[in-house]
Design a protein around this motif. Structure first.
Motif, PDB file in Angstrom:
ATOM      1  N   ASP A 182       0.742  -1.086   0.197  1.00  0.00           N
ATOM      2  CA  ASP A 182      -0.076   0.070  -0.018  1.00  0.00           C
ATOM      3  C   ASP A 182       0.799   1.408   0.248  1.00  0.00           C
ATOM      4  O   ASP A 182      -0.013   2.340  -0.246  1.00  0.00           O
ATOM      5  N   ALA A 183       2.338   1.271   0.051  1.00  0.00           N
ATOM      6  CA  ALA A 183       2.992   2.446   0.062  1.00  0.00           C
ATOM      7  C   ALA A 183       2.868   3.214  -1.195  1.00  0.00           C
ATOM      8  O   ALA A 183       2.857   2.586  -2.084  1.00  0.00           O
ATOM      9  N   ARG A 184       2.981   4.465  -1.314  1.00  0.00           N
ATOM     10  CA  ARG A 184       2.968   5.150  -2.418  1.00  0.00           C
ATOM     11  C   ARG A 184       3.991   6.466  -2.109  1.00  0.00           C
ATOM     12  O   ARG A 184       4.296   6.680  -0.953  1.00  0.00           O
ATOM     13  N   PRO A 185       4.375   6.804  -3.261  1.00  0.00           N
ATOM     14  CA  PRO A 185       5.402   8.078  -3.240  1.00  0.00           C
ATOM     15  C   PRO A 185       4.685   9.214  -2.661  1.00  0.00           C
ATOM     16  O   PRO A 185       3.688   9.427  -3.000  1.00  0.00           O
ATOM     17  N   ASP A 186       5.723   9.839  -1.945  1.00  0.00           N
ATOM     18  CA  ASP A 186       5.341  11.142  -1.310  1.00  0.00           C
ATOM     19  C   ASP A 186       6.434  12.221  -1.459  1.00  0.00           C
ATOM     20  O   ASP A 186       7.077  12.329  -0.454  1.00  0.00           O
ATOM     21  N   GLY A 187       6.516  12.596  -2.661  1.00  0.00           N
ATOM     22  CA  GLY A 187       7.694  13.646  -2.625  1.00  0.00           C
ATOM     23  C   GLY A 187       9.143  12.811  -2.937  1.00  0.00           C
ATOM     24  O   GLY A 187       9.243  11.916  -3.464  1.00  0.00           O
ATOM     25  N   SER A 188      10.018  13.033  -2.011  1.00  0.00           N
ATOM     26  CA  SER A 188      11.011  12.240  -1.711  1.00  0.00           C
ATOM     27  C   SER A 188      11.125  11.143  -0.856  1.00  0.00           C
ATOM     28  O   SER A 188      12.038  10.614  -0.588  1.00  0.00           O
ATOM     29  N   GLY A 189       9.798  11.018  -0.248  1.00  0.00           N
ATOM     30  CA  GLY A 189       9.693  10.047   0.989  1.00  0.00           C
ATOM     31  C   GLY A 189       8.471   8.935   0.510  1.00  0.00           C
ATOM     32  O   GLY A 189       8.197   8.978  -0.919  1.00  0.00           O
ATOM     33  N   GLN A 190       8.023   8.391   1.316  1.00  0.00           N
ATOM     34  CA  GLN A 190       6.673   7.450   1.172  1.00  0.00           C
ATOM     35  C   GLN A 190       5.730   7.805   1.980  1.00  0.00           C
ATOM     36  O   GLN A 190       5.893   8.346   3.247  1.00  0.00           O
ATOM     37  N   ALA A 191       4.398   7.307   1.736  1.00  0.00           N
ATOM     38  CA  ALA A 191       3.350   7.597   2.822  1.00  0.00           C
ATOM     39  C   ALA A 191       2.567   6.317   2.782  1.00  0.00           C
ATOM     40  O   ALA A 191       2.549   5.438   2.038  1.00  0.00           O
ATOM     41  N   LEU A 192       1.931   6.135   4.136  1.00  0.00           N
ATOM     42  CA  LEU A 192       1.191   4.911   4.594  1.00  0.00           C
ATOM     43  C   LEU A 192      -0.068   5.537   5.195  1.00  0.00           C
ATOM     44  O   LEU A 192       0.069   6.687   5.939  1.00  0.00           O
ATOM     45  N   THR A 193      -0.943   4.716   5.275  1.00  0.00           N
ATOM     46  CA  THR A 193      -2.234   5.038   6.054  1.00  0.00           C
ATOM     47  C   THR A 193      -1.889   4.745   7.435  1.00  0.00           C
ATOM     48  O   THR A 193      -1.069   4.088   7.711  1.00  0.00           O
ATOM     49  N   ALA A 194      -2.820   5.212   8.309  1.00  0.00           N
ATOM     50  CA  ALA A 194      -2.416   5.165   9.898  1.00  0.00           C
ATOM     51  C   ALA A 194      -2.532   3.748  10.214  1.00  0.00           C
ATOM     52  O   ALA A 194      -1.570   3.248  11.125  1.00  0.00           O
ATOM     53  N   ASP A 195      -3.362   2.945   9.631  1.00  0.00           N
ATOM     54  CA  ASP A 195      -3.481   1.630   9.918  1.00  0.00           C
ATOM     55  C   ASP A 195      -2.329   0.690   9.489  1.00  0.00           C
ATOM     56  O   ASP A 195      -2.151  -0.389  10.077  1.00  0.00           O
ATOM     57  N   ASP A 196      -1.975   1.164   8.381  1.00  0.00           N
ATOM     58  CA  ASP A 196      -0.745   0.418   8.038  1.00  0.00           C
ATOM     59  C   ASP A 196       0.572   0.635   8.338  1.00  0.00           C
ATOM     60  O   ASP A 196       1.621   0.015   8.375  1.00  0.00           O
ATOM     61  N   ASP A 197       0.646   1.884   9.273  1.00  0.00           N
ATOM     62  CA  ASP A 197       1.996   2.044   9.683  1.00  0.00           C
ATOM     63  C   ASP A 197       2.333   1.505  11.150  1.00  0.00           C
ATOM     64  O   ASP A 197       1.184   0.925  11.912  1.00  0.00           O
ATOM     65  N   ALA A 198       3.564   1.335  11.479  1.00  0.00           N
ATOM     66  CA  ALA A 198       3.880   0.649  12.764  1.00  0.00           C
ATOM     67  C   ALA A 198       5.235   1.171  12.911  1.00  0.00           C
ATOM     68  O   ALA A 198       6.152   1.531  12.238  1.00  0.00           O
ATOM     69  N   ARG A 199       5.389   0.980  14.365  1.00  0.00           N
ATOM     70  CA  ARG A 199       6.915   1.492  14.907  1.00  0.00           C
ATOM     71  C   ARG A 199       7.683   0.230  14.838  1.00  0.00           C
ATOM     72  O   ARG A 199       7.475  -0.974  15.223  1.00  0.00           O
ATOM     73  N   MET A 200       8.933   0.773  14.201  1.00  0.00           N
ATOM     74  CA  MET A 200      10.191  -0.512  14.149  1.00  0.00           C
ATOM     75  C   MET A 200      11.015  -0.114  15.290  1.00  0.00           C
ATOM     76  O   MET A 200      11.371  -1.010  16.007  1.00  0.00           O
ATOM     77  N   GLY A 201      11.583   0.976  15.202  1.00  0.00           N
ATOM     78  CA  GLY A 201      12.913   1.106  16.010  1.00  0.00           C
ATOM     79  C   GLY A 201      14.136   0.765  15.488  1.00  0.00           C
ATOM     80  O   GLY A 201      14.431   0.688  14.124  1.00  0.00           O
ATOM     81  N   ASP A 202      14.941   0.387  16.449  1.00  0.00           N
ATOM     82  CA  ASP A 202      16.377  -0.164  16.000  1.00  0.00           C
ATOM     83  C   ASP A 202      16.554  -1.677  15.978  1.00  0.00           C
ATOM     84  O   ASP A 202      15.677  -2.281  16.850  1.00  0.00           O
ATOM     85  N   VAL A 203      16.958  -2.118  14.973  1.00  0.00           N
ATOM     86  CA  VAL A 203      16.991  -3.541  14.944  1.00  0.00           C
ATOM     87  C   VAL A 203      18.653  -3.956  14.820  1.00  0.00           C
ATOM     88  O   VAL A 203      19.347  -3.605  13.844  1.00  0.00           O
ATOM     89  N   ARG A 204      18.925  -4.566  15.927  1.00  0.00           N
ATOM     90  CA  ARG A 204      20.432  -4.862  15.999  1.00  0.00           C
ATOM     91  C   ARG A 204      20.548  -6.423  15.616  1.00  0.00           C
ATOM     92  O   ARG A 204      19.893  -7.352  16.092  1.00  0.00           O
TER      93      ARG A 204
END
Length: 644
Positions: A182-204
């Motif tokens: 569902d990701a779509r371009p947003d200028g130089s970034g990307q956009a997601l709906t709030a339902d599809d977004d999630a926190r990832m943080g650091d992955v070591r």
């Protein structure tokens, strides 16, 4: 020596005692004041602050003690298993017992995790993790809904399949897959709906393994010993990856960032920049990439390879001729348009040679890839170029890598200075073509030994498999200098002349192939000389001896005004069809065979005096033996005066 009185000594001691008492008073007064202040009752405000701090510290310590009993390990385990399943969209199995700790932060650690996917032929393992830990907030955990972040993966093994269309088939209907879809371009970034977004943080990642299987090519790429950090705060934001890994036994360093990672994972175009380096190469790119079936790059790129042969061997590639290229580097701006990748503003370095120009790499869906363009070198080694860019012409293409052997070429090359074996060329212009039907290298023009050199090396279209046609034309060149650079001995012409050579070989151009070469040769020159040929001495010895070495005829040279020799070449021999050397007073006519593969001769020669009122009879001899000192047998001669 300086001496003093008793009164002076007494005065000094008295002053020292006074100074010491002052220091003691200065130190004891603050300590006494501190004791007095501590002995006094604290103010109301100070007491409240101190009591609050003590209570907070006690509550924190008490919470750390009782929190493990309040947070259900079963709930945390199920939540973690459910979270991993939601992320991947696949079945997750956790065999180990969760380990929950609250200092210095709440963190749960799970062991022996396996992620599986249902496939047509049964279950397929997508990944394994020896240890997976994540931090979580206490309050959501107390109510049975822990939220995890800042993951730590130990000994992870991830198996990814790159489908024929370029899509990475790893996730399914999980959170990550939905975000990718569902990701779509947003200028130089990307956009997601709030339902599809999630926190990832650091992955070591510690000691990880990533295996990518490409369906289209059948190749498997395996990264091992991965140690690094993936910084991806939220799925809707950019990511940064810094890691060390091992590929094909070599250590790699990766530093990659992208503001559109979900677009890249979905096979769409996305922004990316990064650097990868090892002991074999260093590459850098900043621009837009696409990982689909017709993958492309658009942006600034740099690549430096100190040892190209070692890098090709490490990559599992074998391209005939690259062993001659030690170092390789390029700087360019990549531009992709449909199925064409353009190397614009290209600066190329091969060993010590540098070139600039423009190249286009065409990637048609139903045809082999094709490289076209123009390069201008400051200097070039034609021998290396012949072997490197047209392997089917100089060697056996079956020994090279299949993908590179199928690469079609249409190049225009120029060089201010060039080498061809022992020779130096200047202002050279070369074209290279390599298609499915024919390989061809044309030297369109070059300055050669004060003359001009043109030529062609090409596979014979529609002829015997592996047959090669060689065409060479040298005009108005200094053949005396050519003979010296080739290191040839014996009586050979020193003159400015022209040479036309045409050879057809029924196998690639290798030393033993000359035995089967067939073709023609013609040499023409004006005023010059043959060193080591003394006609007068030959006439005298011919009247006295049945045979003799050419060297016995004495030193000197045969001066001529014109020479014209043509021959047919076959089976390692040159059949002289016409050979005439014209001097001021005599004419030498040659015929016979020269088996050049073993330096032997079988020639007949007639020396005739040009009519100038003389009645000298022609001299006929047979020339045999081996080069460079043949043996001469007189066939007929005119009696001559005895040698003095």
């Amino acid at each position: 020596m300086i001496k003093g009185t008793a009164e002076d000594v007494s005065a000094d001691l008295h002053g020292a005692c006074i100074s010491y008492m002052r220091v003691v008073i200065m130190l004891t007064n603050p300590i006494g004041n501190l004791r007095k202040n501590l002995g006094r009752p604290l103010g109301r405000r100070s007491r409240r602050v101190l009591i609050g701090a003590i209570v907070a510290l006690c509550l924190f310590a008490l919470f750390q003690v009782i929190a493990p009993f309040l947070v259900s390990s079963a709930v945390v385990r199920e939540s973690m298993e459910r979270a991993v399943a939601e992320w991947t969209g696949h079945d997750v199995e956790i065999q180990g017992t969760p380990d929950i700790r609250f200092w210095p932060e709440p963190r749960v650690t799970l062991k022996d995790i396996t992620i599986r996917k249902q496939a047509e032929d049964g279950e397929r393992v997508l990944g394994r993790v020896s240890r997976l830990s994540a931090s979580f907030d206490l309050m959501p955990a107390l109510v049975g809904q822990p939220e995890f972040k800042d993951f730590r993966l130990t000994d992870p093994e991830i198996y990814v399949i790159r489908e024929a269309n370029g899509r990475l088939d790893w996730a399914n209907d999980g959170l990550l897959s939905r975000a990718v879809r569902d990701a779509r371009p947003d200028g130089s970034g990307q956009a997601l709906t709030a339902d599809d977004d999630a926190r990832m943080g650091d992955v070591r990642i510690t000691n990880g393994t990533l295996e990518i299987s490409d369906v289209a090519s059948g190749r498997v790429t395996r990264f091992q010993s991965i140690d690094g950090t993936l910084d991806w705060p939220w799925l809707s934001r950019g990511l940064e990856l810094k890691a060390d890994a091992e590929l094909n036994g070599r250590a790699l360093t990766l530093d990659i960032s992208s503001t559109q990672p979900l677009l890249l994972l979905s096979g769409k175009s996305g922004d990316i920049s990064g650097t990868t380096a090892s002991t074999l190469f260093r590459g850098q790119f900043r621009g837009v990439a696409n990982l689909a079936a017709q993958a492309f790059l658009s942006g600034d790129a740099e690549l430096t390879v100190p040892d190209l042969a070692a890098a090709m061997s490490w990559a599992g590639l074998n391209f005939s001729g690259t062993e001659r290229v030690k170092s390789f580097s390029l700087t360019t701006h990549l531009v992709t348009n449909d199925n064409v990748l353009r190397f614009d503003n290209l600066s190329l370095s091969l060993n010590d040679a540098k070139a600039t120009g423009i190249l286009d790499l065409l990637l048609p869906a139903d045809k082999p890839p094709r490289l076209t363009g123009t390069l201008a070198f400051d200097r070039m080694d034609f021998s290396a170029a012949l072997a490197a860019i047209a392997p089917r012409t100089m060697g056996d293409a079956s020994q090279g890598d299949g993908r590179l052997a199928d690469l079609e070429l249409d190049l225009r090359l120029s060089a201010q200075q060039a080498t061809l074996g022992p020779f130096q060329l200047s202002e050279a212009a070369v074209s290279v073509m390599n298609t499915g039907e024919q390989s061809r290298i044309d030297i369109a023009d070059s300055d050669f030994e004060t003359g001009r050199l043109t030529g062609r090396v090409a596979t014979v279209k529609g002829g015997v498999a592996g047959a090669v046609a060689l065409r060479l034309a040298v005009q108005d060149a200094d053949f005396g200098n050519i003979v010296r650079k080739l290191g040839l001995a014996g009586p050979l012409p020193a003159a400015r002349g022209s040479l036309d050579l045409a050879l057809d070989v029924d196998r690639p151009l290798e030393p033993e192939a000359w035995r089967n070469a067939k073709g023609t040769l013609r040499f023409r020159a004006d005023r010059g000389s043959f060193s080591g040929v003394n006609i007068a001495g030959i006439r005298q010895l011919a009247a006295q001896k049945p045979y003799f070495p050419l060297s016995d005829a004495g030193t000197g040279s045969l001066e001529f005004d014109h020479i014209d020799i043509s021959a047919s070449l076959a089976d390692g021999s040159a059949d002289i069809r016409e050979g005439k050397i014209t001097g001021a007073a005599e004419t030498l006519t040659l015929s016979g065979v020269i088996p050049y593969i073993n330096n032997s001769l079988a020639l007949s020669a007639i020396v005739e005096t040009i009519p100038q009122g003389t009645d000298t009879e022609p001299l006929m001899v047979f020339i045999g033996g081996s080069w460079p000192n043949p043996v001469i047998w007189p066939v007929s001669q005119t009696p001559a005066k005895p040698l003095q």
